[in-house]
Design a protein around this motif. Sequence first.
Motif, PDB file in Angstrom:
ATOM      1  N   PRO A 161       0.027  18.835  38.023  1.00  0.00           N
ATOM      2  CA  PRO A 161       0.242  20.016  38.283  1.00  0.00           C
ATOM      3  C   PRO A 161       1.736  20.198  38.719  1.00  0.00           C
ATOM      4  CG  PRO A 161      -1.869  20.306  36.891  1.00  0.00           C
ATOM      5  CD  PRO A 161      -1.522  18.930  37.797  1.00  0.00           C
ATOM      6  N   HIS A 162       0.825  19.980  40.220  1.00  0.00           N
ATOM      7  CA  HIS A 162       1.441  19.757  41.868  1.00  0.00           C
ATOM      8  C   HIS A 162       2.818  19.008  42.155  1.00  0.00           C
ATOM      9  CE1 HIS A 162      -1.841  17.994  42.173  1.00  0.00           C
ATOM     10  NE2 HIS A 162      -1.332  16.991  43.219  1.00  0.00           N
ATOM     11  N   LEU A 163       3.031  17.908  40.953  1.00  0.00           N
ATOM     12  CA  LEU A 163       4.431  17.002  41.192  1.00  0.00           C
ATOM     13  C   LEU A 163       5.041  17.673  42.080  1.00  0.00           C
ATOM     14  CD1 LEU A 163       4.070  13.444  41.189  1.00  0.00           C
ATOM     15  CD2 LEU A 163       4.292  14.614  38.647  1.00  0.00           C
ATOM     16  N   LYS A 164       5.878  16.843  42.721  1.00  0.00           N
ATOM     17  CA  LYS A 164       6.911  17.519  43.433  1.00  0.00           C
ATOM     18  C   LYS A 164       8.391  16.174  43.081  1.00  0.00           C
ATOM     19  CE  LYS A 164       5.908  21.456  46.207  1.00  0.00           C
ATOM     20  NZ  LYS A 164       5.739  21.953  47.176  1.00  0.00           N
ATOM     21  N   LYS A 165       8.301  14.962  43.467  1.00  0.00           N
ATOM     22  CA  LYS A 165       9.175  13.821  44.066  1.00  0.00           C
ATOM     23  C   LYS A 165       8.232  12.762  43.141  1.00  0.00           C
ATOM     24  CE  LYS A 165      10.781  10.581  46.767  1.00  0.00           C
ATOM     25  NZ  LYS A 165      10.969  10.328  48.691  1.00  0.00           N
ATOM     26  N   ILE A 166       8.797  11.978  42.520  1.00  0.00           N
ATOM     27  CA  ILE A 166       8.549  10.910  41.657  1.00  0.00           C
ATOM     28  C   ILE A 166       8.862   9.293  42.398  1.00  0.00           C
ATOM     29  CG2 ILE A 166       8.488   9.100  39.280  1.00  0.00           C
ATOM     30  CD1 ILE A 166       7.727  12.298  37.975  1.00  0.00           C
ATOM     31  N   THR A 167       8.838   8.432  42.851  1.00  0.00           N
ATOM     32  CA  THR A 167       9.697   6.836  43.220  1.00  0.00           C
ATOM     33  C   THR A 167       9.993   6.186  42.014  1.00  0.00           C
ATOM     34  OG1 THR A 167       8.903   7.805  45.156  1.00  0.00           O
ATOM     35  CG2 THR A 167       9.493   5.411  44.634  1.00  0.00           C
ATOM     36  N   ILE A 168      10.465   6.309  40.917  1.00  0.00           N
ATOM     37  CA  ILE A 168      10.785   4.781  40.286  1.00  0.00           C
ATOM     38  C   ILE A 168      10.643   3.341  40.227  1.00  0.00           C
ATOM     39  CG2 ILE A 168      11.857   4.419  37.610  1.00  0.00           C
ATOM     40  CD1 ILE A 168      12.758   7.412  37.923  1.00  0.00           C
ATOM     41  N   ILE A 169      10.406   2.345  40.244  1.00  0.00           N
ATOM     42  CA  ILE A 169      10.420   0.939  40.959  1.00  0.00           C
ATOM     43  C   ILE A 169      11.307   0.276  39.895  1.00  0.00           C
ATOM     44  CG2 ILE A 169       9.746  -0.461  41.942  1.00  0.00           C
ATOM     45  CD1 ILE A 169       7.764   1.179  43.347  1.00  0.00           C
ATOM     46  N   ASN A 170      12.328  -0.978  40.583  1.00  0.00           N
ATOM     47  CA  ASN A 170      12.680  -1.291  39.060  1.00  0.00           C
ATOM     48  C   ASN A 170      13.278  -2.404  39.826  1.00  0.00           C
ATOM     49  OD1 ASN A 170      13.610  -2.271  36.656  1.00  0.00           O
ATOM     50  ND2 ASN A 170      15.320  -1.060  36.413  1.00  0.00           N
ATOM     51  N   ASP A 171      12.621  -3.367  39.427  1.00  0.00           N
ATOM     52  CA  ASP A 171      13.990  -4.674  40.587  1.00  0.00           C
ATOM     53  C   ASP A 171      14.939  -4.835  39.450  1.00  0.00           C
ATOM     54  OD1 ASP A 171      13.933  -6.372  38.650  1.00  0.00           O
ATOM     55  OD2 ASP A 171      12.451  -7.432  38.668  1.00  0.00           O
ATOM     56  N   ALA A 172      16.465  -5.552  40.229  1.00  0.00           N
ATOM     57  CA  ALA A 172      17.776  -5.634  41.005  1.00  0.00           C
ATOM     58  C   ALA A 172      18.199  -7.086  39.419  1.00  0.00           C
ATOM     59  CB  ALA A 172      17.979  -6.216  41.939  1.00  0.00           C
ATOM     60  N   SER A 173      17.494  -7.137  38.617  1.00  0.00           N
ATOM     61  CA  SER A 173      17.142  -8.088  37.424  1.00  0.00           C
ATOM     62  C   SER A 173      18.041  -7.738  36.430  1.00  0.00           C
ATOM     63  CB  SER A 173      15.863  -8.989  37.038  1.00  0.00           C
ATOM     64  OG  SER A 173      15.345  -7.605  36.511  1.00  0.00           O
ATOM     65  N   ALA A 174      18.875  -8.714  35.772  1.00  0.00           N
ATOM     66  CA  ALA A 174      19.091  -8.466  33.713  1.00  0.00           C
ATOM     67  C   ALA A 174      18.271  -7.416  33.218  1.00  0.00           C
ATOM     68  CB  ALA A 174      19.545  -9.512  33.480  1.00  0.00           C
TER      69      ALA A 174
END
Length: 617
Positions: A161-174
């Motif tokens: 409930p107190h979440l303010k920031k999400i970091t999404i990780i996805n590599d630079a592949s096809a």
Amino acid sequence: MKKLLFFLTLFVLCYAHPLCAKEDKKILIINSYHKGFQWSDDVLKGMEDVFYDHPEITINILYMDSKRINSKEYYEKLRELYKLQLKNQKHDLIVAVDKFAYDFLIEYYHELFTDEPILFTGLEQFDVKQIHAKGLDDRIYGVMEKRAIGETIPLMAKMIPHLKKITIINDASANGDDSEPFIREAMQEFHDRLEIEYIRESTLEELEHRFATPKKEEAIFYIRFYNDRYGNLYKNNQIANMIHKSALPVFITDTLFIGKGAFGGKLVPIQRLGMKTGEMIVNVLENKIHPLHVETFDEYWYQFDLQKIKQFDIYPNPTVPEFELINAPETFFDRHRKLIDAVFLISPFLFFLILGLFHNIYMRIRSEKELRAVELQKNKHQQFIIQQSKLAEIGEVFSSIAHQWKNPLVEIATIAQDHFYSCLNENDEKNNQFVHDIMVQVRYMTDTINSFQAFIMPSTTKTVFDVNDAIETMLKIINHTIKYNYIDVKVDISHATNLMVLGYKNEFMQTLLNIVNNSKDQIIQQREEKKIKRGMIAIVVYNHAQKVIIEICDNAGGIPEEKLPHLFDAYFTTKKQGHGIGLYMSKLIIEDKMGGKISASNKNDGACFIITLGNVT
């Protein structure tokens, strides 16, 4: 009654006779990745579970290795190889596992196949126009993989409930490119409620450092990260280690890293995706579905790691009504269920079981003693090999030192003669100068023999030393041998910031000497054959990812490709009078004694050896 017996006999004969059995089917599976890549291995395992009940299906698998090599030139070479492999072969179905294999098949289909149907699996994007342009509308089937990207972000917001920031990780592949539209769509939907950072280029070391500090208002949404910004391919255990070390909860999209450090989420069960693919394969072979039949695999499992739930104090209930806990502690009864059942079932045989356990313990102790003896013998053998190689190089080094002595000895003789003929007419100051010159030359000879003695003395303990200092010392010892064979040696440390390593300095110099001497011998041979005019050896030293990298390359024509895999084997040599232990010793020193890595390849117009050692900070 006779009619009944007739039909029973006919039934038995028909099903027992090969002509009445199901017709054999041959499937060619082209896997985008290498064997050992867990995602595709799990997909293949799911297919095999389905094929277990279909003995008429025979499969052949080709591995493209597109995670480690991904270029147009490579795919063109692969096309030529597959042309040879598949020549005069006919298959009932071609299966493409993930995007790289699918794109490859569509691009080169008409060169490799005739009219075989194609079934793909694991794609996140499917373009009918691409199929139509290639004229393949009548032979394409597929299973799409849909990751729960749009559902995971609101799931994270509800659970934290107190979440303010999400970091999404996805590599630079096809593959990352195919996931990106879904990621962007989810980011757009929640951009006004959450701060969302999107990472596509980084390294594992950077990510570990970045997420090492606990922050209760932040979380990570991991999609994939196999390739870093430098093109390096990470293994699953390296990624799992990064996820496990994270001080933030890591939500994921499939089952690869559940139970290996990830918090959990709405997951695609990869092996079930493979089973779904296997079921469609059977339907295609039995003509139960028509071309352009493409299904989306939308089965998900809600799974969460209990240890991570306790660590972050985040609970899925009541946000998720039905879920499975991974790494949940077992009760005493669960842990010992089989033993408890066995006690009641085989209690009369407990006495024999105890005897067997004692015998097993005895055999294990005996086996461990034998293993220790073998290990001790192995260590002795390695030391013997190292000493052998040192002795083999002594003649080479001593020849260089003897050559270095010739000039000073001639100089000493000349100085002495000049002094003899002029001493009657010169003052003491002149005599003193002659004496001084003689002592300079003698000191040079002394320093040379001292350097030689220090070089051949085996190191007894690991020490911290400067790689550049070791290179310069080694080059001084063989300077004349290199110089009078018309070889230019260039050392480049301009991109290095820390060249201190922990290890055995003299043995390390022996390794360098082995490599440089091999290059020198090959250069001499190439010059005698009029293939080159002047030899060149380039030594480049630089830092990367807290490692010291030493590259030693020459212009001597390279190593035959068929000999490269055996280059570091004991007693393997490419020379007519070689002993075959120099490079084997080098591998033992670098990898066994110093914990590094050594490899060889052909680069440009010669051979290139790469040594990797850990930095000392």
